[in-house]
Design a protein around this motif. Structure first.
Motif, PDB file in Angstrom:
ATOM      1  N   ALA A 207       0.826  -1.215   0.000  1.00 54.34           N
ATOM      2  CA  ALA A 207       0.000   0.000   0.000  1.00 54.34           C
ATOM      3  C   ALA A 207       0.857   1.261   0.000  1.00 54.34           C
ATOM      4  CB  ALA A 207      -0.937  -0.007   1.201  1.00 54.34           C
ATOM      5  N   VAL A 208       1.960   1.236   0.719  1.00 53.46           N
ATOM      6  CA  VAL A 208       2.822   2.425   0.780  1.00 53.46           C
ATOM      7  C   VAL A 208       3.436   2.705  -0.587  1.00 53.46           C
ATOM      8  CG1 VAL A 208       4.918   3.395   1.784  1.00 53.46           C
ATOM      9  CG2 VAL A 208       3.291   2.188   3.239  1.00 53.46           C
ATOM     10  N   PHE A 209       3.978   1.694  -1.241  1.00 50.73           N
ATOM     11  CA  PHE A 209       4.571   1.903  -2.564  1.00 50.73           C
ATOM     12  C   PHE A 209       3.517   2.377  -3.552  1.00 50.73           C
ATOM     13  CE2 PHE A 209       6.207   0.772  -6.722  1.00 50.73           C
ATOM     14  CZ  PHE A 209       7.510   1.236  -6.641  1.00 50.73           C
TER      15      PHE A 209
ATOM     16  N   ALA B 103      24.485  15.750 -12.869  1.00 53.03           N
ATOM     17  CA  ALA B 103      23.319  16.441 -13.417  1.00 53.03           C
ATOM     18  C   ALA B 103      22.286  15.467 -13.975  1.00 53.03           C
ATOM     19  CB  ALA B 103      23.763  17.429 -14.499  1.00 53.03           C
ATOM     20  N   GLU B 104      22.751  14.409 -14.623  1.00 55.77           N
ATOM     21  CA  GLU B 104      21.831  13.439 -15.217  1.00 55.77           C
ATOM     22  C   GLU B 104      21.003  12.739 -14.134  1.00 55.77           C
ATOM     23  OE1 GLU B 104      25.179  13.404 -15.874  1.00 55.77           O
ATOM     24  OE2 GLU B 104      25.110  14.336 -17.851  1.00 55.77           O
ATOM     25  N   ARG B 105      21.668  12.320 -13.064  1.00 52.76           N
ATOM     26  CA  ARG B 105      20.936  11.649 -11.977  1.00 52.76           C
ATOM     27  C   ARG B 105      20.006  12.613 -11.254  1.00 52.76           C
ATOM     28  NH1 ARG B 105      24.207   6.975  -8.974  1.00 52.76           N
ATOM     29  NH2 ARG B 105      24.564   5.715 -10.810  1.00 52.76           N
ATOM     30  N   LEU B 106      20.468  13.826 -11.051  1.00 52.57           N
ATOM     31  CA  LEU B 106      19.622  14.818 -10.385  1.00 52.57           C
ATOM     32  C   LEU B 106      18.379  15.113 -11.213  1.00 52.57           C
ATOM     33  CD1 LEU B 106      19.448  16.483  -7.836  1.00 52.57           C
ATOM     34  CD2 LEU B 106      20.720  18.280  -8.991  1.00 52.57           C
ATOM     35  N   GLN B 107      18.539  15.193 -12.519  1.00 53.34           N
ATOM     36  CA  GLN B 107      17.397  15.419 -13.404  1.00 53.34           C
ATOM     37  C   GLN B 107      16.386  14.287 -13.285  1.00 53.34           C
ATOM     38  OE1 GLN B 107      18.401  15.637 -17.569  1.00 53.34           O
ATOM     39  NE2 GLN B 107      16.456  16.616 -18.080  1.00 53.34           N
ATOM     40  N   GLN B 108      16.855  13.048 -13.235  1.00 51.63           N
ATOM     41  CA  GLN B 108      15.954  11.904 -13.068  1.00 51.63           C
ATOM     42  C   GLN B 108      15.207  11.993 -11.741  1.00 51.63           C
ATOM     43  OE1 GLN B 108      15.039   9.208 -14.881  1.00 51.63           O
ATOM     44  NE2 GLN B 108      16.155   9.972 -16.641  1.00 51.63           N
ATOM     45  N   ARG B 109      15.907  12.309 -10.674  1.00 51.73           N
ATOM     46  CA  ARG B 109      15.277  12.392  -9.352  1.00 51.73           C
ATOM     47  C   ARG B 109      14.268  13.524  -9.298  1.00 51.73           C
ATOM     48  NH1 ARG B 109      20.687  11.215  -5.656  1.00 51.73           N
ATOM     49  NH2 ARG B 109      21.166   9.258  -6.716  1.00 51.73           N
ATOM     50  N   LEU B 110      14.631  14.677  -9.849  1.00 55.74           N
ATOM     51  CA  LEU B 110      13.700  15.806  -9.852  1.00 55.74           C
ATOM     52  C   LEU B 110      12.462  15.512 -10.693  1.00 55.74           C
ATOM     53  CD1 LEU B 110      16.266  18.727 -10.117  1.00 55.74           C
ATOM     54  CD2 LEU B 110      14.895  18.099  -8.116  1.00 55.74           C
ATOM     55  N   GLY B 111      12.600  14.636 -11.659  1.00 55.90           N
ATOM     56  CA  GLY B 111      11.468  14.242 -12.490  1.00 55.90           C
ATOM     57  C   GLY B 111      10.392  13.482 -11.730  1.00 55.90           C
ATOM     58  N   ARG B 112      10.677  13.094 -10.497  1.00 56.65           N
ATOM     59  CA  ARG B 112       9.691  12.395  -9.668  1.00 56.65           C
ATOM     60  C   ARG B 112       8.820  13.369  -8.877  1.00 56.65           C
ATOM     61  NH1 ARG B 112      11.098   9.407 -12.926  1.00 56.65           N
ATOM     62  NH2 ARG B 112      12.167   7.428 -12.666  1.00 56.65           N
TER      63      ARG B 112
ATOM     64  N   TRP C 221       7.042   8.408   3.681  1.00 56.08           N
ATOM     65  CA  TRP C 221       8.442   8.532   3.300  1.00 56.08           C
ATOM     66  C   TRP C 221       8.839   7.312   2.478  1.00 56.08           C
ATOM     67  CZ3 TRP C 221      11.424  12.725   4.374  1.00 56.08           C
ATOM     68  CH2 TRP C 221      10.927  13.625   5.299  1.00 56.08           C
ATOM     69  N   LEU C 222       9.537   7.547   1.400  1.00 55.85           N
ATOM     70  CA  LEU C 222      10.106   6.472   0.597  1.00 55.85           C
ATOM     71  C   LEU C 222      11.615   6.675   0.592  1.00 55.85           C
ATOM     72  CD1 LEU C 222       9.760   4.061  -1.344  1.00 55.85           C
ATOM     73  CD2 LEU C 222       9.687   5.731  -3.210  1.00 55.85           C
ATOM     74  N   VAL C 223      12.330   5.721   1.130  1.00 51.48           N
ATOM     75  CA  VAL C 223      13.791   5.755   1.141  1.00 51.48           C
ATOM     76  C   VAL C 223      14.250   4.729   0.127  1.00 51.48           C
ATOM     77  CG1 VAL C 223      15.860   5.428   2.539  1.00 51.48           C
ATOM     78  CG2 VAL C 223      13.791   6.394   3.584  1.00 51.48           C
ATOM     79  N   CYS C 224      15.032   5.169  -0.847  1.00 54.59           N
ATOM     80  CA  CYS C 224      15.430   4.224  -1.890  1.00 54.59           C
ATOM     81  C   CYS C 224      16.850   4.501  -2.363  1.00 54.59           C
ATOM     82  CB  CYS C 224      14.453   4.264  -3.050  1.00 54.59           C
ATOM     83  SG  CYS C 224      14.316   5.845  -3.853  1.00 54.59           S
ATOM     84  N   THR C 225      17.368   3.550  -3.085  1.00 56.36           N
ATOM     85  CA  THR C 225      18.681   3.682  -3.703  1.00 56.36           C
ATOM     86  C   THR C 225      18.511   4.440  -5.019  1.00 56.36           C
ATOM     87  OG1 THR C 225      18.454   1.640  -4.950  1.00 56.36           O
ATOM     88  CG2 THR C 225      19.359   1.469  -2.706  1.00 56.36           C
ATOM     89  N   ALA C 226      19.591   4.522  -5.762  1.00 60.97           N
ATOM     90  CA  ALA C 226      19.539   5.188  -7.063  1.00 60.97           C
ATOM     91  C   ALA C 226      18.566   4.506  -8.007  1.00 60.97           C
ATOM     92  CB  ALA C 226      20.930   5.237  -7.686  1.00 60.97           C
TER      93      ALA C 226
END
Length: 93
Positions: free
Chosen positions: A16-18, A57-66, A32-37
């Motif tokens: 349910a949380v996911f 920058a590429e990883r940050l862009q992916q994370r910000l896309g959430r 709260w969702l704690v996850c890896t890359a």
């Protein structure tokens, strides 16, 4: 979900949380969702807030896309942690 076995992946995605992070509507209470890359690619999730460490920058862009991925809430807020983490021994000194 990366290299996670199918059973583990299915069990996680059926919780349910996911599922709350996959909904277009924000949950009734904070979650709260704690996850890896792995959380930055391969899963279609959304959130109202993001706390992350500095990265490429590429990883940050992916994370910000959430943030507000489905466009159903106010604009998301991101908090970027920078600097060197201190060990408990360094804190005590």
């Amino acid at each position: 979900t990366g290299t996670m076995r199918g059973f583990e992946r299915d069990r996680l995605t059926q919780s349910a949380v996911f599922q709350a992070f996959q909904s277009k509507h924000p949950p009734q209470q904070p979650l709260w969702l704690v996850c890896t890359a792995a959380g930055e690619v391969g899963v279609n999730i959304t959130s109202e807030r993001l706390i992350t460490q500095a990265t490429t920058a590429e990883r940050l862009q992916q994370r910000l896309g959430r943030l507000n991925r489905f466009g159903s809430t106010e604009p998301g807020r991101a908090f970027l942690l920078t600097g060197k983490l201190r060990t408990p021994q360094e804190e005590a000194a």
